[in-house]
Design an enzyme around this catalytic site. Sequence first.
Site, PDB file in Angstrom:
ATOM      1  N   GLY A 104       0.809  -1.207   0.000  1.00  0.00           N
ATOM      2  CA  GLY A 104       0.000   0.000   0.000  1.00  0.00           C
ATOM      3  C   GLY A 104       0.844   1.259   0.000  1.00  0.00           C
ATOM      4  CB  VAL A 149       3.632  -7.622  -0.237  1.00  0.00           C
ATOM      5  CG1 VAL A 149       3.957  -8.931  -0.922  1.00  0.00           C
ATOM      6  CG2 VAL A 149       4.119  -6.457  -1.102  1.00  0.00           C
ATOM      7  CD  GLU A 204      -5.524  -1.813   0.856  1.00  0.00           C
ATOM      8  OE1 GLU A 204      -5.576  -0.665   1.319  1.00  0.00           O
ATOM      9  OE2 GLU A 204      -5.130  -2.803   1.521  1.00  0.00           O
ATOM     10  CG  ASP A 222      -3.448  -4.504  14.197  1.00  0.00           C
ATOM     11  OD1 ASP A 222      -4.651  -4.443  14.469  1.00  0.00           O
ATOM     12  OD2 ASP A 222      -3.002  -4.294  13.055  1.00  0.00           O
TER      13      ASP A 222
END
Length: 236
Positions: free
Chosen positions: A21, A89, A182, A205
Amino acid sequence: MATPHINAQAGDFAETVLMPGDPLRAKFIAENFLEDVKQVCDVRNMFGYTGTYKGKKVSVMGHGMGIPSCCIYVHELIAEYGVKNVIRVGSCGAVHDDVKLMDVVIGMGASTDSKVNRIRFNNHDFAAIADFGLLETAVGQARELNVPVKVGNVFSADLFYSPEADLFDKMEKLGILGVDMEAAGIYGVAADLGAKALTILTVSDHIKRGEKLSSEDRQKSFNDMMTVALETAIKL
């Protein structure tokens, strides 16, 4: 042959493009994993690079945050630059109890609250799935590298700050491994244009447990994900 969002020339991109991203993450990948690197685009600071990995041509380019942004870049790469394989990725937040920090998750399918694939499919539900050949290759490379991976469904959310806290319990019940923003969009564009796509994610997380990676652990798990992605890319 620049597009409105990519100012590269014909032939600048490899057939396989890895897409994080963050454009600065694309720059990091190019500088630390590839050789003979050339920057090929920089419109809106969405950097793209082409180089080689173990002698094979590979490109990397950022796609921004969220489905609308990534769909623009993936569409133009495939339709205008002849890209055949897109490997996202990125990172995800885990919701399943069996998924822990630093795990590498491969998105076999991608559920979503976005409407883009319904728009694409005449208001019908579209099963947004990875290309099986890419999926099989990535899992095989992970095993060879002794990188543990979780393979299954992910959820691509339109809202980062979701008001639906109870939705995470439903996700876990239905076996969803983690949340990104995405994958479902990328799978939809690739299917529509006849290309192949895969999503490989690092768990940064755990949404339900409130756990987060340290910067050091984030980099280590990112390296594992990138190695799996690059080893997959050179097998295509």
